[in-house]
Motif scaffolding. Structure first.
Motif, short mmCIF file in Angstrom:
data_model
loop_
_atom_site.label_atom_id
_atom_site.label_comp_id
_atom_site.label_asym_id
_atom_site.label_seq_id
_atom_site.Cartn_x
_atom_site.Cartn_y
_atom_site.Cartn_z
N SER A 315 46.36 35.57 47.09
CA SER A 315 45.51 34.53 46.51
C SER A 315 46.09 33.15 46.82
O SER A 315 47.31 33.00 46.90
N GLN A 319 42.17 28.22 42.47
CA GLN A 319 40.86 28.84 42.64
C GLN A 319 39.81 27.75 42.80
O GLN A 319 40.11 26.55 42.78
N SER A 325 45.82 29.82 39.91
CA SER A 325 45.53 31.25 40.12
C SER A 325 46.40 32.13 39.23
O SER A 325 45.94 33.13 38.67
N LEU A 328 45.11 32.13 35.59
CA LEU A 328 43.83 32.84 35.50
C LEU A 328 44.02 34.35 35.60
O LEU A 328 43.46 35.12 34.81
N ALA A 329 44.81 34.79 36.61
CA ALA A 329 45.01 36.22 36.84
C ALA A 329 45.66 36.88 35.63
O ALA A 329 45.23 37.96 35.19
N TYR A 332 42.99 37.35 32.86
CA TYR A 332 42.05 38.44 33.12
C TYR A 332 42.72 39.80 32.92
O TYR A 332 42.13 40.71 32.30
N TRP A 346 36.58 35.48 42.49
CA TRP A 346 37.98 35.19 42.82
C TRP A 346 38.10 34.93 44.31
O TRP A 346 37.45 35.57 45.12
N HIS A 348 40.36 35.38 47.39
CA HIS A 348 41.53 36.10 47.91
C HIS A 348 41.88 35.53 49.28
O HIS A 348 41.00 35.05 50.02
#
Length: 758
Positions: A315, A319, A325, A328-329, A332, A346, A348
């Motif tokens: 990533s 984002q 990122s 956020l990751a 989630y 997302w 990538h």
């Protein structure tokens, strides 16, 4: 012995009884023993019932009473009471029989044998204790065996007879104990072939003294039905001889069906997993532990390069919404592990650095009290790009409406101003005033051209299309725009470049917009590459372009690149990152190219630069010719006429200087860029002077040095917008005769010309 023994002697010979007692009492172990005597069965039963008898010594013949009957009666009453046969008349056959029905030892009444009786009694009592313990243990283990959920079958060798089967084995095979015990093992096998397989294995096991054998085999129940069993056979040895085979039997019919079902389910899962068009990842917390083939294609690398890594390893740092990122990751993943399914978009980044817009579905599942995550990832790049371009087209339509109003009102205002100037021209008598008004009208014409650009985006209009070779326009526009700047220009023009049917003015505007953006992105210093090539495209290979032949123009800079956060907005109307920008250049360019049946796209990488690609439909013809820039042709003039090369990229300034020179009676050879200007100088060594714009302070040294390298004698007048103390302090060093800073008054300019040229 600690406690005195109670010894029952069954005999009708008083002398023998007395001899036995005396012999035993002489041994200190038996001197306190209690002796009982009996001659009949009734006496025997009464004594055994009322006393704790430790051992019985019996003759085989007692007043017509058989010793065999005595042994039977004692065993019936107490099977664990040890018995020694002491006889003087019994036969060997009778002795063997007595041992078979329960006597432990046998001896005769010979003196030497009686003397050994104390030792024999001790050994007999110990033997009976051991035997009783063994029997109790056997019973204990049988109780256990009967209550465990697997079958146990004991087979005696070499007869291959069943000596024991626990309750589970009997139930498994559908027999009762009476029917099963003592039977040959062939009753439990499916057929003779299965029996031979088993007995062959047992024979091999016995011969090689292998202690264990494990096999899966089909067995038969009493009712004839078959089932699959797993058998573990354990060889029992006594004195190094095989005596028994203990078989542990487990009905695995259901288990095998379950295994097959699980195997089928697993194969089905693996088939779906590996053949899914969507990438599927298995995560333990934040780490990939498995993935399918589509995942390898998505990330453009092998499975072993993915396992053990985190989604963040594939990533970018930010984002689309410019959020971190990493943060956020983690959010989630934490929600998904808590049991809340997550669905989100997302970006990538593949192993090769390509960015893909993905749709991600994150769900939790449990394996042996441990939670894992499945991530279904779909490459939505094409779909998202289509949506964004659809939105862009909608914005362009909105721009059309706004532009129409602006252009209409602006043109009305310009018309009014132009009308007033026309009136002023008719009433004006001063030549100077007339010249000023004419220049004002020229500025109005420029303003009208700007209004026309807005109109180009606001309505469909007929193009003034012509079949042309765009390469000349491309080269001229680029050279003009980079002149006076520190830009290294490189052309990559293909020989088979196709002709195109376009409106030359509008396409030139597109090229100028993109070249100008490139120059500004490099801060007027860098390398600009412009090229053309013929390409054959399939349907939708480039967005919505139809299959066919196209002219592909590429304009590549080595500037800082376009940040990821704004890439989706570069074609948005009114969006700009420039302080004085309008945000109309690229949207207008896209609109023009789209109306010509073409498209514009770009590639960019931060820190390395940006390349814009312009696709225009081919007219179906290619031109093969030398693409060397045509040189400005200079007409021969009279020897008395003075000639000056004027190199000035800015059109308005060039025209003013030209007027000044013509006013001085000097013929002018114009060049709007340094390349053409220097070529003219090299080809015309008889010219009388050079008037040149040497650019900004940053560029002046380089331009002066280049000019000095091709000119040794011709007077040079430099005109620029900035002072440069270093050059002005030593003009001869840089090959310059006069240094003028704009704006230059007419009289000053004429004075310098007269001094150095005329």
């Amino acid at each position: 012995m600690k406690n005195p023994l109670s010894i029952l002697i069954v005999d009708n010979n008083s002398q023998d009884i007395e001899f036995i007692e005396q012999t035993l009492k002489k041994d200190k172990r038996y001197k306190n023993s209690i002796f009982y005597t009996a001659k009949t069965l009734l006496e025997i039963e009464e004594l055994i019932s009322n006393n704790k008898i430790d051992i019985v010594l019996t003759d085989l013949e007692i007043n017509g009473l058989s010793g065999i009957d005595v042994i039977k009666a004692i065993k019936k009453h107490n099977q664990w009471l040890p018995i020694i046969v002491v006889t003087g008349t019994g036969s060997e056959e009778l002795a063997v029989k007595s041992l078979k029905i329960g006597a432990i030892n046998y001896t005769t009444k010979k003196t030497e044998n009686i003397k050994q009786l104390p030792v024999l009694i001790k050994n007999t009592i110990e033997f009976m204790k051991i035997k009783r313990k063994e029997k109790e243990m056997e019973h204990y283990f049988k109780q256990i065996a009967n209550n465990i959920p697997i079958g146990i079958i004991d087979i005696r060798l070499p007869e291959k007879k069943i000596t024991f089967a626990n309750n589970q084995a009997i139930k498994m095979l559908g027999y009762n104990k009476r029917e099963f015990s003592g039977k040959s093992i062939d009753i439990i096998f499916k057929n003779r072939e299965n029996l031979l397989i088993y007995t062959g294995k047992i024979k091999e096991m016995v011969e090689k003294k292998r202690k264990k054998l494990q096999l899966t085999i089909t067995l038969k129940r009493k009712d004839g039905t078959l089932f699959t069993a797993e058998m573990l056979s354990v060889l029992q040895l006594k004195d190094n001889n095989a005596t028994n085979i203990l078989n542990i039997v487990n009905d695995v019919t259901k288990e095998i069906k379950n295994r097959e079902k699980i195997k089928w389910e697993r194969n089905k899962f693996l088939s779906l997993f590996n053949n899914s068009f969507d990438a599927i990842f298995i995560l333990e917390k934040e780490i990939f532990v498995d993935c399918n083939r589509a995942a390898e294609e998505l990330f453009e690398c092998k499975k072993d390069e993915i396992i053990g890594k985190s989604p963040l390893d594939f990533s970018p740092e930010k984002q689309e919404n410019n959020r971190n990122s990493n943060e956020l990751a983690k959010g989630y993943i934490a929600k998904a592990l808590y049991g809340k399914p997550q669905r989100f978009m997302w970006i990538h980044r593949t192993k090769t650095g390509k960015e893909k817009i993905c749709e991600v579905s994150l769900n939790r599942f449990k394996v042996e009290k441990k939670y894992f995550l499945t991530a279904f990832v779909r490459d939505a790049t094409e779909r998202e790009n289509f949506n964004k371009k659809f939105e862009l087209l909608a914005k362009l339509e909105a721009l059309n409406i706004v532009s129409a109003g602006i252009a209409h009102d602006f043109n009305n205002i310009l018309t009014a101003i132009a009308s007033k100037i026309d009136l002023a021209l008719k009433s004006s008598v001063s030549e100077q005033t007339i010249n000023h008004l004419i220049r004002a009208l020229r500025s109005i014409e420029n303003a009208k051209a700007l209004a026309q650009k807005l109109l180009n985006t606001s309505k469909e209009r007929e193009f003034n299309k012509e079949e042309i070779d765009l390469t000349k326009d491309l080269i001229e526009s680029a050279r003009f725009m980079v002149s006076g700047k520190g830009i290294k220009l490189k052309f990559e023009i293909a020989d088979n470049t196709p002709l195109v049917q376009v409106d030359r003015v509008q396409i030139s505007e597109v090229i100028e917009n993109i070249v100008l953006n490139a120059i500004q992105s490099m801060d007027n210093r860098g390398e600009l590459t412009i090229g053309t090539k013929k390409v054959l495209l399939g349907n939708n290979e480039v967005d919505n372009l139809q299959k066919g032949e196209y002219l592909k123009i590429y304009i590549k800079d080595n500037g800082p690149g376009i940040p990821a956060s704004i890439r989706d907005r570069v074609f948005d109307p009114f969006f700009t990152t420039k302080k004085d920008g309008t945000g109309l250049g690229l949207p207008t360019s896209l609109n023009i190219v789209k109306k010509h049946g073409g498209w514009i796209e770009f590639e960019t990488e931060e820190g390395k630069g940006t390349t814009f690609f312009i696709y225009l439909p081919s007219a179906g013809k290619s031109i093969q010719k030398d693409r060397t820039e045509e040189k400005e042709k200079v007409k021969k003039t009279k020897q008395t006429e003075k000639k000056v090369v004027l190199i000035e990229p800015v059109k308005e300034v060039r025209e003013t200087f030209k007027e000044f020179l013509l006013y001085s009676g000097i013929k002018v050879i114009e060049a709007d860029n340094y390349y053409d200007g220097f070529e003219i100088i090299k080809e015309n060594p008889q010219i009388d002077g050079i008037v040149i714009n040497i650019g900004t302070a940053k560029e002046q040294k380089e331009i002066c040095n280049r000019l000095k390298s091709i000119n040794k004698k011709i007077p040079v007048i430099a005109a620029t917008t900035e002072h440069n103390d270093e050059i002005e302090s030593d003009l001869s060093k840089y090959g310059i005769d006069a240094y003028l800073v704009k704006p230059v008054p007419l009289l000053t300019f004429i004075s310098v010309i007269k001094k150095f040229i005329d």
